[in-house]
Design a protein around this motif. Structure first.
Motif, mmCIF file in Angstrom:
data_model
loop_
_atom_site.group_PDB
_atom_site.id
_atom_site.type_symbol
_atom_site.label_atom_id
_atom_site.label_comp_id
_atom_site.label_asym_id
_atom_site.label_seq_id
_atom_site.Cartn_x
_atom_site.Cartn_y
_atom_site.Cartn_z
ATOM 1 N N HIS A 1 24.734 -85.103 15.405
ATOM 2 C CA HIS A 1 24.060 -85.336 16.701
ATOM 3 C C HIS A 1 23.118 -84.212 17.074
ATOM 4 N N SER A 2 22.138 -84.587 17.898
ATOM 5 C CA SER A 2 21.282 -83.585 18.542
ATOM 6 C C SER A 2 21.884 -83.281 19.905
ATOM 7 N N ASP A 3 21.413 -82.198 20.510
ATOM 8 C CA ASP A 3 21.903 -81.824 21.833
ATOM 9 C C ASP A 3 21.181 -82.653 22.909
ATOM 10 N N PRO A 4 21.917 -83.466 23.677
ATOM 11 C CA PRO A 4 21.273 -84.304 24.701
ATOM 12 C C PRO A 4 20.380 -83.501 25.650
ATOM 13 N N LYS A 5 20.831 -82.286 26.008
ATOM 14 C CA LYS A 5 20.046 -81.472 26.949
ATOM 15 C C LYS A 5 18.677 -81.135 26.360
ATOM 16 N N GLU A 6 18.689 -80.750 25.079
ATOM 17 C CA GLU A 6 17.433 -80.391 24.412
ATOM 18 C C GLU A 6 16.488 -81.588 24.358
ATOM 19 N N LEU A 7 17.081 -82.747 24.070
ATOM 20 C CA LEU A 7 16.252 -83.955 23.973
ATOM 21 C C LEU A 7 15.607 -84.273 25.321
ATOM 22 N N LEU A 8 16.408 -84.178 26.385
ATOM 23 C CA LEU A 8 15.875 -84.476 27.721
ATOM 24 C C LEU A 8 14.776 -83.472 28.072
ATOM 25 N N LYS A 9 14.995 -82.218 27.648
ATOM 26 C CA LYS A 9 14.012 -81.168 27.934
ATOM 27 C C LYS A 9 12.698 -81.465 27.210
ATOM 28 N N MET A 10 12.819 -81.967 26.006
ATOM 29 C CA MET A 10 11.639 -82.246 25.179
ATOM 30 C C MET A 10 10.686 -83.229 25.865
ATOM 31 N N VAL A 11 11.248 -84.153 26.650
ATOM 32 C CA VAL A 11 10.379 -85.134 27.312
ATOM 33 C C VAL A 11 10.355 -84.916 28.829
ATOM 34 N N SER B 1 10.604 -94.539 36.416
ATOM 35 C CA SER B 1 9.344 -95.266 36.194
ATOM 36 C C SER B 1 9.302 -95.776 34.762
ATOM 37 N N GLY B 2 8.349 -96.683 34.506
ATOM 38 C CA GLY B 2 8.205 -97.258 33.167
ATOM 39 C C GLY B 2 7.974 -96.189 32.109
ATOM 40 N N GLY B 3 7.109 -95.215 32.447
ATOM 41 C CA GLY B 3 6.803 -94.151 31.489
ATOM 42 C C GLY B 3 8.040 -93.318 31.186
ATOM 43 N N GLN B 4 8.797 -93.002 32.244
ATOM 44 C CA GLN B 4 10.021 -92.205 32.054
ATOM 45 C C GLN B 4 11.037 -92.974 31.213
ATOM 46 N N GLN B 5 11.160 -94.273 31.488
ATOM 47 C CA GLN B 5 12.106 -95.088 30.714
ATOM 48 C C GLN B 5 11.729 -95.096 29.241
ATOM 49 N N GLN B 6 10.421 -95.210 28.994
ATOM 50 C CA GLN B 6 9.946 -95.259 27.614
ATOM 51 C C GLN B 6 10.204 -93.925 26.905
ATOM 52 N N THR C 1 3.424 -99.886 24.890
ATOM 53 C CA THR C 1 3.021 -101.148 25.540
ATOM 54 C C THR C 1 3.431 -101.150 27.011
ATOM 55 N N GLY C 2 2.468 -101.505 27.857
ATOM 56 C CA GLY C 2 2.753 -101.604 29.284
ATOM 57 C C GLY C 2 2.677 -100.280 30.032
ATOM 58 N N LEU C 3 2.288 -99.213 29.353
ATOM 59 C CA LEU C 3 2.217 -97.918 30.058
ATOM 60 C C LEU C 3 0.803 -97.655 30.565
ATOM 61 N N ASP C 4 0.697 -96.851 31.643
ATOM 62 C CA ASP C 4 -0.639 -96.494 32.130
ATOM 63 C C ASP C 4 -1.213 -95.409 31.206
ATOM 64 N N PRO C 5 -2.546 -95.169 31.278
ATOM 65 C CA PRO C 5 -3.183 -94.262 30.304
ATOM 66 C C PRO C 5 -2.535 -92.880 30.235
ATOM 67 N N LEU C 6 -2.144 -92.346 31.390
ATOM 68 C CA LEU C 6 -1.549 -91.013 31.394
ATOM 69 C C LEU C 6 -0.198 -91.015 30.669
ATOM 70 N N ALA C 7 0.625 -92.002 31.017
ATOM 71 C CA ALA C 7 1.950 -92.105 30.384
ATOM 72 C C ALA C 7 1.796 -92.334 28.887
ATOM 73 N N ARG C 8 0.752 -93.087 28.508
ATOM 74 C CA ARG C 8 0.532 -93.351 27.088
ATOM 75 C C ARG C 8 0.231 -92.044 26.353
ATOM 76 N N ARG C 9 -0.623 -91.223 26.980
ATOM 77 C CA ARG C 9 -0.962 -89.936 26.336
ATOM 78 C C ARG C 9 0.267 -89.020 26.240
ATOM 79 N N GLN C 10 1.106 -89.061 27.253
ATOM 80 C CA GLN C 10 2.346 -88.251 27.193
ATOM 81 C C GLN C 10 3.208 -88.711 26.010
ATOM 82 N N THR C 11 3.245 -90.025 25.807
ATOM 83 C CA THR C 11 4.038 -90.560 24.693
ATOM 84 C C THR C 11 3.452 -90.110 23.352
ATOM 85 N N TRP C 12 2.119 -90.077 23.287
ATOM 86 C CA TRP C 12 1.481 -89.604 22.048
ATOM 87 C C TRP C 12 1.921 -88.176 21.737
#
Lengths: 360, 317
Positions: free
Chosen positions: B108-118, B132-137, B159-170
Motif C-alpha cells: 500500500h501507499s500512504d493515504p495521507k501522502e496520496l491526499l497531499k499529492m492532489v 466538487s466534480g474536479g475534487q471527486q475526479q 470528462t465533464g471537468l471545467d478547463p481549470l480542473a482538467r489542467r489540474q488533472t493533467w
C-alpha cells in the motif's frame, strides 16, 4: 475482510434512512401493538353499565362485571350519553339493569337490557355469554341445584399468553424480513448503479469476502433489531417470553440469512435501484400478511393455507413462536426447518448462479 | 524497452455486435499510452478486458508478463484502475475509503501522502458526495494508486471537468508518470492526448485505425500545415485564388461555421504554406494564424475516412 465488515457497520449507522427503516419501523409496530394489546390486558373492550337497581342480584351482577378481566366497565353515564359513545365506537355495548330488577315482588322486571353494536361481534358474544353464565349460576343457587355436566379445560401450556405475545414474535420475523430483503437488494442494486461493485472487482479482493462482510454486518443489525423488539415488548408492554433467548436468536438469524439470500437473488435480477425496491416490496408485503405476522394463518381458506404455509416467513414464524412462546423444541415439527433450509438452498443456488459483482 | 502490456488479436462480441474487432498493441514501461476514439469506439471495453473486468471473445492479453486468464489476481495486485464515472461509498470519508481499499492489497501507499499529492489533505474527513466534480475526479485517481501500482488505467479521467480542473488533472497524470508508472488512458479530448500521451492508438468502430508516437502521427498527416484567417468580408475571388495557388487537390480550404468570413486551410507543403500566407497578407486579414496540424485534424482525417469507407461498403453490399 474485517475492515470491510467494520466499514459496513459504520455506513449502516451513518446511512440514517436505512437504519430508520430497519429499526424504527418494527419498533413502531411493537409500540402500537403494545398499546392496543400489551400490558397484560386481556379485555376485549369497554361496556357501560347503567344499574338502576339496588337489589342483591343487581349488585351481584355489578360486582361480577367490575371484577371481570374480559370487560372494562364504565359507570355513572346516562343512557343518552352511553348511546352516543356507542355510536362513536368508544364503547362496545351498554348493559342497562332496570329499577327493581331482582326484587322479591311480582311486578319486578325479569330482563335486563343490552344495547349492542352489531359490528362488534367479539364484545357482543362476550357480554351475552358473561351475563347468561351469571344468571345460570344464580338460578342454580336459588334452586339449590348442582350442575350435572361441566367442562375440564386443559391448556397446552400453563403459561399466560395473549395476542400481543403472538404479534411480538411475528414482528421479529417482519423486521428480519424487511431489513434483510430490502436492505440487501437495494444496497446491492445501488452499489451496482454507482459502479462500486465494479470498482471492488478491480481489486484482488475475493468476491466471497465482499459478500461475507455484507452478510455479517447485516446479521449484526438483525441482533440489534431482535434485542430492541424483545426489550421494548418485555419491559414496555409486559410481553410474555418463555423460551431460551439464545435459541430464539439463533433461529432468527437463520431467518436473517434466508432473507439475505432472497435479497441477493433480487439484486441479481433487478437492473436498477428502483426495480430492486419494487421487487423487494412485492416480495415482502404479501408475505407480511400471508405468512402470519399479525394473525394465525390457519384462519385462511384451506386452499390458500396449503400454499402460504410454505412461504419462507411462515415456517420461520412457527419455529420462532414455538421457541419464544412455548419454550418448545423447534424441531418438533421437522417440516418447518426443512422448508427454511429448502428455501435457503434454492435462493442461495440462484444467487450464486446469477449474482455477479462485475457486469458480466 | 520493457513491454508491460501485450494485446494481440483481441475481439469482444456481444451477440451480433462486435465491440472490439481484432486489435493488437503493446505498451512499454513508463510511457503514457492513449486510446482515442468517439463514444462507442471500443476504448472502455478494451481497457476493461485488460483490467480483467470483461472476458475477451478471443485474443490474448498479457500484463506485466502474466497471462490474464491464469494470473488475474497477481495482475490485480499490481495495477491501479480508475473507472469511468465511478462513485465511491456515500457514508465513508476519503481517508476511510483509502484505508478500506488499501486493505484489499498486499502493498500500500500512504493515504495521507496520496491526499497531499492532489491537495485534498484538508478534505480527508469529508464524504465524497460533498466535493466538487474536479475534487471527486482527483480523489478517484489517487484511489487507483493506493496499492502503489506499476500500471495505472485511467478511463476518461477529465470528462465533464471545467478547463481549470482538467489542467489540474493533467498535472497529476504527469506527476504519476514521473514516479515511473506506466499509464494507459482513454479520452475523446484530442488536445489532452496531444499533451499527455507519448503514444496513441486511434480507435474507430472496434478497430485501431492508427497508432504511433503522437507527434509522428501529426507529422504524417496528409496536411501537416494549417492556416486560419478572418477577412473583413467574404471575398470569393480570394478563395479561388488561394485554391489555384496550392493546386486544388493538394489543399483543403473550408469556411468555418459561425463568423461571416472565417476560413481554415490545410496544406501539404511548406512552399504551399508560404505562397498562401503571401497572398493572404496582401488582403490585410483581420486575423491570420499559421500553425501545425493538431491531433484533432489527424483524428478527423482518419475517422472521417473510416466512416466514408464503411458507407461505401454498405452501398456496395
Amino acid at each position: 475482510m474485517l475492515k470491510l465488515f467494520l466499514a459496513n457497520l459504520k455506513m449502516m449507522v451513518r446511512g440514517r434512512q436505512a437504519l430508520f427503516w430497519a429499526l424504527m419501523f418494527p419498533l413502531m409496530f411493537t409500540i402500537i401493538f403494545g398499546f392496543f394489546f400489551g400490558s397484560g390486558s386481556g379485555s376485549v373492550g369497554t361496556v357501560v353499565l347503567i344499574n338502576n337497581s339496588n337489589t342483591e342480584l343487581a349488585q351481584g351482577l355489578d360486582k361480577a362485571l367490575s371484577e371481570s378481566d374480559v370487560l372494562k366497565v364504565r359507570k355513572g353515564v346516562n343512557e343518552q350519553d352511553a348511546r352516543d359513545l356507542l355510536k362513536k365506537n368508544q364503547i362496545g355495548a351498554i348493559i342497562e339493569v332496570p329499577e327493581n330488577f331482582g326484587a322479591p315482588i311480582p311486578s319486578a322486571p325479569k330482563n335486563i337490557k343490552v344495547i349492542e353494536d352489531p359490528a362488534n361481534s367479539q364484545v357482543n358474544s362476550v357480554v351475552s355469554g358473561f351475563i347468561n353464565q351469571f344468571f345460570i349460576q344464580t338460578d342454580y343457587q336459588i334452586n339449590h341445584i348442582q350442575p350435572s355436566f361441566s367442562i375440564d379445560v386443559e391448556k397446552t401450556n400453563n403459561r399466560t399468553l395473549n395476542y400481543f405475545d403472538f404479534v411480538l414474535m411475528g414482528l421479529i420475523g417482519l423486521a428480519l424480513m424487511n431489513s434483510s430483503v430490502q436492505g440487501i437488494a437495494i444496497t446491492m442494486a445501488n452499489y451496482r448503479e454507482d459502479k462500486i461493485l465494479k470498482r471492488i472487482t478491480t481489486t484482488p479482493l475475493a468476491p466471497w469476502k465482499f459478500v461475507a462482510a455484507e452478510v455479517l454486518s447485516r446479521l449484526m443489525l438483525n441482533v440489534l433489531q431482535i434485542g430492541l423488539i424483545l426489550l421494548i415488548g418485555y419491559y414496555g408492554f409486559n410481553a410474555h417470553i418463555y423460551g431460551n433467548l439464545g435459541l430464539l436468536l439463533i433461529f432468527s438469524l437463520i431467518g436473517g440469512l434466508l432473507f439475505q439470500c432472497i435479497g441477493f437473488m433480487i439484486a441479481a435480477f433487478a437492473k436498477t435501484t428502483d426495480a430492486a425496491q419494487g421487487m423487494s416490496v412485492a416480495v415482502t408485503i404479501p408475505m407480511m400478511f400471508l405468512a402470519g405476522v399479525f394473525f394465525p394463518i390457519d384462519q385462511l381458506p384451506k386452499w390458500l393455507l396449503t400454499i402460504v404455509q410454505y412461504l419462507p416467513l411462515a415456517p420461520l414464524l412457527r419455529m420462532v413462536r414455538t421457541i419464544g412462546l412455548e419454550a418448545g423444541n423447534p424441531f418438533s415439527n421437522p417440516l418447518n426447518i426443512e422448508i427454511v433450509i429448502g428455501w435457503i438452498v434454492v435462493t442461495l443456488v440462484i444467487s450464486i448462479w446469477k449474482f455477479r459483482l462485475s457486469d458480466e | 524497452m520493457e513491454k508491460v502490456i501485450d494485446v494481440s488479436n483481441l475481439v469482444k462480441k456481444y451477440g451480433n455486435f462486435t465491440a472490439v474487432n481484432g486489435i493488437s498493441f503493446e505498451v512499454e514501461k513508463g510511457e503514457v499510452f492513449g486510446l482515442l476514439g468517439e463514444n462507442g469506439a471500443g476504448k472502455t471495453t478494451t481497457l476493461e478486458m485488460i483490467e480483467g473486468l470483461r472476458k475477451p471473445s478471443s485474443g490474448e492479453i498479457s500484463v506485466l508478463g502474466f497471462d490474464i486468464n491464469s494470473h488475474l489476481r497477481e495482475i490485480k495486485e499490481r495495477i491501479g484502475v480508475q473507472l469511468q464515472s465511478s462513485a465511491y461509498y456515500h457514508f465513508l470519508t476519503l481517508k476511510e475509503i483509502l484505508d478500506l481499499f488499501s486493505g484489499f492489497y498486499k502493498k500500500h501507499s500512504d493515504p495521507k501522502e496520496l491526499l497531499k499529492m492532489v491537495h485534498l489533505e484538508s478534505k480527508a474527513n469529508n464524504f465524497v458526495d460533498k466535493m466538487s466534480g474536479g475534487q471527486q475526479q482527483r480523489f478517484s485517481i489517487i484511489a487507483s494508486l493506493i496499492n502503489d501500482p506499476e500500471i495505472v488505467f485511467l478511463d476518461e479521467p477529465t470528462t465533464g471537468l471545467d478547463p481549470l480542473a482538467r489542467r489540474q488533472t493533467w498535472d497529476i497524470i504527469s506527476e504519476i508518470k514521473k514516479q515511473g508508472k506506466t499509464i494507459i488512458l482513454t479520452t475523446h479530448y484530442m488536445e489532452e492526448a496531444e499533451i499527455l500521451c507519448d503514444r496513441v492508438a486511434i480507435m474507430e468502430k472496434g478497430k485501431i485505425v492508427a497508432m504511433d508516437k503522437t507527434h509522428q502521427l501529426i507529422e504524417h498527416t496528409k496536411h501537416p500545415y494549417r492556416v486560419e484567417f478572418i477577412l473583413e468580408k467574404d471575398k470569393p475571388e480570394i478563395i479561388s485564388q488561394l485554391q489555384k495557388s496550392c493546386r486544388l487537390d493538394e489543399c483543403d480550404i473550408k469556411k468555418l461555421p459561425g463568423k461571416e468570413a472565417h476560413y481554415e486551410m490545410k496544406l501539404k507543403t511548406q512552399t504551399d504554406l508560404n505562397e498562401a500566407v503571401g497572398l493572404l497578407q496582401k488582403e490585410n486579414p483581420e486575423s491570420l494564424t499559421v500553425g501545425r496540424a493538431t491531433l484533432e485534424d489527424v483524428f478527423i482525417e482518419l475517422t472521417g475516412k473510416a466512416i466514408a469507407q464503411e458507407e461505401a461498403e454498405e452501398e456496395n453490399a
